[in-house]
Design an enzyme around this catalytic site. Structure first.
Site, PDB file in Angstrom:
ATOM      1  N   LYS A  40       0.761  -1.128  -0.074  1.00 62.14           N
ATOM      2  CA  LYS A  40       0.125  -0.036   0.004  1.00 62.14           C
ATOM      3  C   LYS A  40       0.866   1.311  -0.292  1.00 62.14           C
ATOM      4  O   LYS A  40       2.114   1.150   0.428  1.00 62.14           O
ATOM      5  CB  LYS A  40      -0.981  -0.097   1.152  1.00 62.14           C
ATOM      6  CG  LYS A  40      -0.233   0.091   2.397  1.00 62.14           C
ATOM      7  CD  LYS A  40      -1.151  -0.096   3.754  1.00 62.14           C
ATOM      8  CE  LYS A  40      -0.403  -0.203   5.009  1.00 62.14           C
ATOM      9  NZ  LYS A  40      -0.988  -0.444   6.003  1.00 62.14           N
ATOM     10  N   TYR A 263      15.404  29.888   7.129  1.00 60.92           N
ATOM     11  CA  TYR A 263      14.486  30.911   7.535  1.00 60.92           C
ATOM     12  C   TYR A 263      14.282  30.918   9.118  1.00 60.92           C
ATOM     13  O   TYR A 263      14.426  29.772   9.828  1.00 60.92           O
ATOM     14  CB  TYR A 263      12.929  30.029   7.441  1.00 60.92           C
ATOM     15  CG  TYR A 263      12.552  30.295   5.847  1.00 60.92           C
ATOM     16  CD1 TYR A 263      12.669  30.950   5.101  1.00 60.92           C
ATOM     17  CD2 TYR A 263      12.309  28.855   5.075  1.00 60.92           C
ATOM     18  CE1 TYR A 263      12.455  31.400   3.747  1.00 60.92           C
ATOM     19  CE2 TYR A 263      11.840  28.886   3.624  1.00 60.92           C
ATOM     20  CZ  TYR A 263      11.952  30.204   2.983  1.00 60.92           C
ATOM     21  OH  TYR A 263      11.402  30.069   1.709  1.00 60.92           O
TER      22      TYR A 263
HETATM   23  C1  LIG Z   1      -0.623  -1.712   6.743  1.00 63.19           C
HETATM   24  C2  LIG Z   1      -1.303  -3.092   6.995  1.00 63.19           C
HETATM   25  C3  LIG Z   1      -0.315  -4.145   7.349  1.00 63.19           C
HETATM   26  C4  LIG Z   1       1.321  -4.099   7.233  1.00 63.19           C
HETATM   27  O1  LIG Z   1       1.618  -3.750   8.495  1.00 63.19           O
HETATM   28  P1  LIG Z   1       3.275  -3.734   8.791  1.00 63.19           P
HETATM   29  O2  LIG Z   1       3.505  -3.015  10.293  1.00 63.19           O
HETATM   30  O3  LIG Z   1       3.911  -2.679   7.956  1.00 63.19           O
HETATM   31  O4  LIG Z   1       3.772  -5.118   8.506  1.00 63.19           O
HETATM   32  C5  LIG Z   1      -0.870  -5.351   7.393  1.00 63.19           C
HETATM   33  N1  LIG Z   1      -2.368  -5.394   7.511  1.00 63.19           N
HETATM   34  C6  LIG Z   1      -3.201  -4.171   7.563  1.00 63.19           C
HETATM   35  C7  LIG Z   1      -4.512  -4.309   7.636  1.00 63.19           C
HETATM   36  C8  LIG Z   1      -2.632  -2.952   7.293  1.00 63.19           C
HETATM   37  O5  LIG Z   1      -3.316  -1.823   7.167  1.00 63.19           O
END
Ligand SMILES: *Cc1c(COP(=O)(O)O)cnc(C)c1O
Length: 369
Positions: A40, A263
């Site tokens: 993702k 800045y």
């Molecule tokens: C993002 C996510 C994962 C992965 O989690 P990690 O800690 O990066 O391994 C697994 N399951 C769901 C539902 C997620 O949203």
């Protein structure tokens, strides 16, 4: 600007060998569980177009994403690996997912009905076991399971899986969530469902709690060589960071003592020194909160970030060290190479490594090494 080492003005170098090696290590560590590689958010900022094919070739059984848009983009890029998407808007159309052979994570009765209306969808029921985010609410569980069983009997859907997600709060809290999940699986079976994929664990629980693996684990951050929590020693497991964020020094300037830097002059030089300008800023995901707190490496030497990190650029103090326009600057990468890690930057910005890599912006090309 010199291009001799092949590093552009700014780039995120993506080490696909490290990714493949991480995948192999993790797969071995959780065997015989089925492995869903989570890609993702553009593969946690690493570039899904590079990462997803490498994981598919490495033998990832499933790929997981949040939205259907991400899943459809992977299909459009030619990825044929089984895919699950689990976070949907109130009017997300499910028919394209069915056409593309993408499993729909269902978190409510409404989503279940919409999935059925899309025609023979494969769904995986996402149960809220205590994270209180998406996932079927405890009060809706019985109704969803009953309706899902009826829709499966009439051939309108296929319930392939049931899953939940942990809060990673403590062993006690996670054990409580596991109990809720097991109860939900039993209720689904009692309602007449027989989901073949039960899954609960992401990186942390997959590695630390073998009994949480069920049929499949969903591994994200570990694939990218970063820890899910401080308790997981990724280097000891042999996992290596996949992303190195780097740039070329864009300007070098010798300045006297008392020079205001960037800045707001939050930093003034204490003595005469040399400043080097790095052409990456918060628009590129370099956290402004790490202003005057993080370090970079120039020619392998650590130099402190001085003054505010701006939208496009920031300054580092190279002191009496050599730095020239065009020299390579590494913000974060593999500590084994002497670089700071994304975790170091996270500590400087009061956040987590996940956020550091995921926020690398669209101006930064992802280049496979
Ligand atoms: C993002 C996510 C994962 C992965 O989690 P990690 O800690 O990066 O391994 C697994 N399951 C769901 C539902 C997620 O949203």
């Amino acid at each position: 600007m010199s291009q001799d080492t092949g590093v552009a003005f700014r780039q995120a170098t993506i080490d696909l060998d490290a990714l493949r090696s991480n995948f192999a290590i993790l797969r071995e560590a959780v065997a015989p569980s089925v492995v869903m590689a989570v890609v993702k958010a553009d593969a946690y900022g690493h570039g899904a177009a590079l990462v997803a094919p490498a994981l598919a070739e490495s033998g990832a059984d499933w790929l997981g994403v949040a939205d259907l848009g991400e899943a459809l983009a992977l299909r459009a890029a030619g990825i044929t690996t089984p895919l699950l998407a689990w976070l949907h808007g109130p009017s997300t159309a499910f028919a394209p997912a069915v056409d593309a052979g993408i499993d729909i994570g269902v978190s409510s009765l409404d989503q279940l009905e919409r999935a059925a209306a899309a025609g023979r969808a494969a769904v995986q029921l996402k149960v809220d076991s205590g994270l209180s985010r998406n996932g079927i609410a405890p009060a809706e569980r019985a109704a969803v399971f009953e309706r899902a069983a009826a829709l499966q009997r009439s051939g309108d859907i296929r319930v392939r899986g049931i899953f939940s997600h942990l809060s990673n709060t403590s062993a006690v809290d996670d054990a409580r969530q596991k109990q809720v999940f097991e109860r939900a699986v039993a209720e689904a079976r009692a309602a007449g469902l027989d989901p073949e994929l039960r899954h609960l664990a992401s990186t942390q629980a997959s590695l630390e709690q073998p009994s949480f693996r069920f049929d499949m684990v969903r591994i994200g951050i570990g694939l990218y060589g970063l820890p899910a929590a401080n308790s997981v020693d990724v280097a000891a497991l042999g996992l290596r960071p996949v992303m190195q964020l780097e740039a070329r020094v864009a300007a070098v300037r010798r300045v006297p003592a008392g020079t205001g830097v960037s800045y707001g002059y939050t930093h003034r030089t204490e003595h005469e020194t040399t400043l080097a300008l790095v052409p990456l800023g918060y628009a590129d995901g370099v956290p402004r909160a790490a202003s005057s707190r993080a370090e970079v490496s120039i020619n392998g030497r650590r130099c402190p970030v001085v003054g505010r990190i701006a939208m496009d650029q920031f300054l580092v103090d190279v002191g009496e060290g050599a730095a020239r326009v065009g020299d390579r600057v590494v913000l974060w990468g593999d500590p084994a190479d002497g670089a700071q890690s994304a975790e170091d930057w996270a500590a400087a910005a009061d956040t987590i490594g996940y956020e550091i890599v995921t926020r690398v912006g669209p101006r930064v090309p992802r280049v496979a090494r």
